[in-house]
Every structure is written in structure tokens, then in C-alpha cells.
Design a protein around this motif. Sequence first.
Motif, mmCIF file in Angstrom:
data_model
loop_
_atom_site.group_PDB
_atom_site.id
_atom_site.type_symbol
_atom_site.label_atom_id
_atom_site.label_comp_id
_atom_site.label_asym_id
_atom_site.label_seq_id
_atom_site.Cartn_x
_atom_site.Cartn_y
_atom_site.Cartn_z
ATOM 1 N N GLU A 1 62.246 41.859 63.136
ATOM 2 C CA GLU A 1 61.469 43.073 62.915
ATOM 3 C C GLU A 1 62.103 44.265 63.616
ATOM 4 N N MET B 1 49.419 37.866 61.177
ATOM 5 C CA MET B 1 50.288 36.831 60.607
ATOM 6 C C MET B 1 51.466 36.543 61.531
ATOM 7 N N ALA B 2 51.900 37.578 62.266
ATOM 8 C CA ALA B 2 53.118 37.415 63.064
ATOM 9 C C ALA B 2 52.867 36.697 64.380
ATOM 10 N N TYR C 1 55.755 39.860 67.326
ATOM 11 C CA TYR C 1 56.127 41.007 66.489
ATOM 12 C C TYR C 1 56.939 41.959 67.351
ATOM 13 N N ARG D 1 56.289 37.971 57.703
ATOM 14 C CA ARG D 1 55.343 37.342 58.632
ATOM 15 C C ARG D 1 54.542 36.255 57.922
ATOM 16 N N ARG E 1 45.584 42.583 59.692
ATOM 17 C CA ARG E 1 45.869 41.285 59.074
ATOM 18 C C ARG E 1 47.361 40.985 59.117
ATOM 19 N N SER E 2 48.145 42.004 58.797
ATOM 20 C CA SER E 2 49.588 41.795 58.770
ATOM 21 C C SER E 2 50.100 41.387 60.144
ATOM 22 N N VAL E 3 49.645 42.092 61.170
ATOM 23 C CA VAL E 3 50.116 41.769 62.517
ATOM 24 C C VAL E 3 49.651 40.368 62.920
ATOM 25 N N LYS F 1 51.610 33.895 65.559
ATOM 26 C CA LYS F 1 51.273 32.478 65.636
ATOM 27 C C LYS F 1 51.478 32.014 67.077
#
Lengths: 361, 216, 108
Positions: A187, B81-82, B119, A117, B77-79, B84
Amino acid sequence: MVRAAVKTPASGRDYGYGNARVRGMRSRLLAGPFLEELVEAPDVARIFQMLADTEYRSDVETEALKGRTPATMDEALAVNIVRTFRKIMGFLNAEAYDLVTTLLGRWDLFNIKSVIRGKHVHLSADEIEDGLYAVGSLGTVDLRLLAGLPDTRSIVDTLLTWGSPYGEPLRENLTKYESDGYLALLELALDRFYYAWAEERLAGRGVNTALARGVLGLQVDSINLLSTFRLLKSDIGDVDPSSFFLEGGAHIDRELFLQMAALSDVDEVLDALKSTPYTGRLEAVVVRFEQEGSIAVFERALEDYVLRKALDAGRGDPLGVGIVISYLWAKQNEVTNLRIIVKGNSVGMPADRMRRELILV
Amino acid sequence: MEEVRPTRSELLERRSQIQLAEQGMDLLKQKRDALLIEFMSVMDETLRLSTTLQRAVSDAQYSLAVAKSVDGNVSVRSVAMATKGDVVVDMTGTKIMGVSVPVVTKGESPVRSSFTRGYSITGVSSRIDETADRFERILDVIIAYADIETRLKRLGEEIQKTNRRVNALEQITVPALREQVAYIRMTLDERAREDLFRLKKVKKKIESRKSVPGAA
Amino acid sequence: MMEKRLSKALLFGGVFLTVLMVPAMAFAQQAAPVVAVAWQLGAVKALAAGLAMGLSALAAGYAQGKIGSAGAGTLAERPEAAIWVITLQALPEIIVLLGFVSAILING
């Protein structure tokens, strides 16, 4: 690195040492009354002070140097759980290591996804590191290396070189991702691969393998159930709902999943679940779901259920992997509880509201 | 005032000017009232939207707090990023009572479903998912709010401007003109009286000459 | 590894026992002259005493091995439990002690 599944030699099944250590660690988990005191704490500084007398001392004190804020506390908890999990991985016997890393594979997935990501939106390695949680078989060093690579293709190549099982499904879908830039498919492929792979790895005989398989099955069921609830809420067009089905569930097979995915409201889904153990858990919160309109309510109930089942695994054979599994879940839950308390405290959440989110066992 | 020539034609001129100013004033007052009515309705809408916005924001903040605490900062935070995404906003203009106001409309709704956010739902907790949903809803409200708020602001400015004009007419232009009229009339009256007096004087002189015939 | 070694020892002991004991029994049943039996009886007694001692020592070793690894684990996490660990670690010595006593009794 994930070791290839080989028949574990007898010496790899000595649970005496590892379980004794884990039990020692379990005795230091925070007790219910202590958490209750934390809920009542007036501010975050007080929580820092209280946690400095516990297992969390070293991490809390290190982070406190940067200031006693909710953010540093969050950091301290993350560091603590990573450290604890890595420590356990370090002393487990070969069989337990295989079982536990298979179960914790979802964190590997999480980390690999984070890295991809990050690359997807062109973040720097440092920024990606904020989204990593090195509790699986890939350690901090491995993940930092991955985050430092220039693009997704080199990440996949590196995983393949390491012999990581996750390289293969990524490689298969990489070309498609590179052409259409649709991250979700990549994913999804990774998720579907992992659960099928884990199920296969845990398919063997033996009490310990069966225990791990049980916990994995419950997790898969939870994810599948939540997918159904989400399918109810949104229109996915002509996408085949079975592409969201994950193999390896304990009680929900493909047929039941597709049947539920075709339904139109929550009550019908709950009816369809009549023969599974989840129905009671979900029906207990259905009123709250209707008030809040949020499937997070169901998710929390399922997490609660899986957690309790995982903890039950620790009540059986004292020389089995159940002790380790139950500790890992208990620790994870404890950190989650602490995070809820810290966050709740910092945003001024009423104590009752906090208690409702906590899972106390 | 000094340049005013006290003549009858000037007087007529000023009088018609006063009339014009008063007419204009009435018109401006009517415009102001109409703008005020429009302003009030936009104001109601703005208030309604701003409460909606506030509620949406506090909802979103709350669910973010829950997501951050239960799933952890790292997961959120990780999610993030996905996911956009671009928000398309169209801006055109229209006129309300001669006031040009911008119209802000969203191109495509920023609210996406769990399946199109970028995601895979199989790996993301529903808390984070719903937090994302709530923040996208805020975006939705913000765009509507941006539209209505600029409209409110423009209307407000216009009302102020009209008000200033009305005041200027009422407080300065009209009184000045009236003063000029008064001055002109006074001067004219004065002149008329002088004339009268002069005529009387002349008449007296003529009469006194007639009474002494030898002198003529 | 421990189990394998133990099973080998047991097997070896068992074979040894049968080979020696069977002729001894046979002799006893034939009611042979007492003088002729005396040295054989002594040999069997010595052997029995050896086995009693040896096997119990092996058993204790096996038990202590297991206890030791768990004890080490406990000590790593809870050093305050040292007294308990040492106590538990020493308990299987009783097995050896019993073996030793039996050996003496057999020869006595």
C-alpha cells in the motif's frame, strides 16, 4: 481508464459547457440553513423526507424502498456521490478530465487497495464491493471486474494490461508481498507512487494545471503532517521515517518532514511548522487535541483548510478548472456533512456535538 | 431413627458425631468467610474492570460512529479488510483456597500501533486508525475481564456450595443427631426406671416372704 | 478550432485589404481625374461593406458558439433558465446588425 498525458488540443480546453453545467449543479448544493434544519430533525425518517425535496431525491427514494434506516441513507448518499462524480467526468473537456482524474486518483488508490485488501483476507467479490467507491477514473464496472479476479497477481496483471499507471508500482512489490504477506508495504508503495506520479503529471505550465497542483500539494502536506503526528505517538523501531514521506507537498519538503519526524511532541512540531500556513489552523485546535488525545482533531482541521482552499479555486477564472475542483470538493463535503447528520441522529449525538464535526462553508 | 439401637455405646457414638459435625460446621463457616472476603475483593476488581470495559466500549462506539460518518462506511469497511489479526490467549489454572480457577492471560497485546496494523498509514484517516486502536483496547480489557469474571463465578459457586454444606450440617445433620441422642437417652432412662421398678418389686416380694417364715 | 478558423479569416481579410487599398490610396493622393477614380471608389466601398458585414457575422458566430456551449451546459442542469439562455444566445446578433447597418451606411 487514465488516459496518457498528451498535449491537450485547443478544443479540449473549452470550459464553457462543462463549467456551465457544474455551476448549474453547484446552485443545487444544500444551503447552510437547510443543513441546520436537518441537524434538528427528530429522526432519520424525517431526514429522508427532507432530502426527498432535493438533488438527492432519486437516490433517496430508491433506497427508501429498502427501509428508512441510517444504513440505507448512507447507501443512498454513496450512490449519489458516485453518480454525480461520474456524470461530471462524462462531460468534462480533455484537459479538465486529465487534471480532475489525476486529483481524484486517491480514490482509484483507495479502490485498488480495497480490492487487494479483500483478496488479502479472501473475501468474495460481493463483499469487496461494499468497500468500493467508484469516484475516480476506474468506474464501477472496472472495479467489479477487478474484484472478481482470483488473486492479487491477476489484479496487477489486469491493471498493467489496461495501461493503468498503478500497475507498475504494484508489480514491482508484488513478489515481496507474495512471499511475506505484508500488505502495508504494498500500500505504501502505491501511495508513494501515486503522489510522485500526480506531481509529475501536474508539473506543466498553465493556470489550470497550477490550480490542480496547488490542491494536490495541500493534500500531500496534510498526509505528511498526519504521518508525523502518528510517528510521534508510536514507536516504529528501526523503520526509516522517510519511507512515509510523500513527494509533492506544497509547503512541507523532505527536509522539514524528517526534521519533524525526529521531534518528540506536538508543540515542537507546531513550532517547526511556523513558516507554513498550517500552523494557525493546527494551533487553533491544539487545546482540543490535548483534551481528547486524538490526532483526528488535527486531521479534521487540515481537511477543513484543504476544503476551503479547494473552494477558493472556484472563485477565480470562470472558464477554468477551478470551478470543477471547487464543486467536487463542495459536493464531497456536503455528503460528509449529511453522513454526519444521519449517523449523529441515529446514535443520538447531541446537536452541538454534530455541529462541531460539520464543516459548513 | 428407627435403626438406632438405644445403647449407651451408641449414645457415646452419636455424641462424638455431633461434636465432629459442629467442628466441621465451624471450619466450613470459616472457609465461607474467607471465601467471602476473597470474593469481595475480586468483586471490586470486576466492578472496576466492568466500568472500564463499558467506558472503552462506548468510546470505541463513538469513534466508530464518527469515523463512519466522516470517512463513510465504505472507507471503514475497506480498512477493516486490511487489518486481519489473531488474538492469542493463554489459559492456565490456579487454586484460590482450594478452588481451582482458570487464569486467562493475553499472549501478545492485541493493541497494535498504526504501523503494524496491516495498512499503510499514508492512506488511512486517523479517525479510522484511532477507532481500530480503541477496539483493540476493548479486546485488552475483555481478556482481563474474562479472567476476573470466571474467577468471580467460581468463587461464587464455591461459596454457595460451602453455604449449602453449612446449612445441611446446621439444619439437618446436627438436629437429627441431637434427636437421636435425645431418643437414646430417653430410652435408656426409661429402661433404667423399669429396672429400678423391677428391683423394687423384687425387693418387696423378698421382704414379704421374710415376714411370713412358714411359707418359705 | 474556432479560434484557428477566425485567425485564418482575419489574415486573409487583412491581406486582401492591403492589396486593394494601397493602390486606391495612391491614386487618391495623386489627385487623379475624378472620373477615373469613380469606379475604383465604388469597388472599395463595396469591399468595405462586404468586410463590415462578413467580419461582424464571423465575430457574432464566434461569440454565439461560446455562449451556445455554455448555454447548453446551463440548460442541461437548469432547464428553468431557458429564457435567459435564449436571450444571451441572441445578444451577439446585435454585432451582425451593426455590421449590416455599417455596410448600408458605407454604400449610402
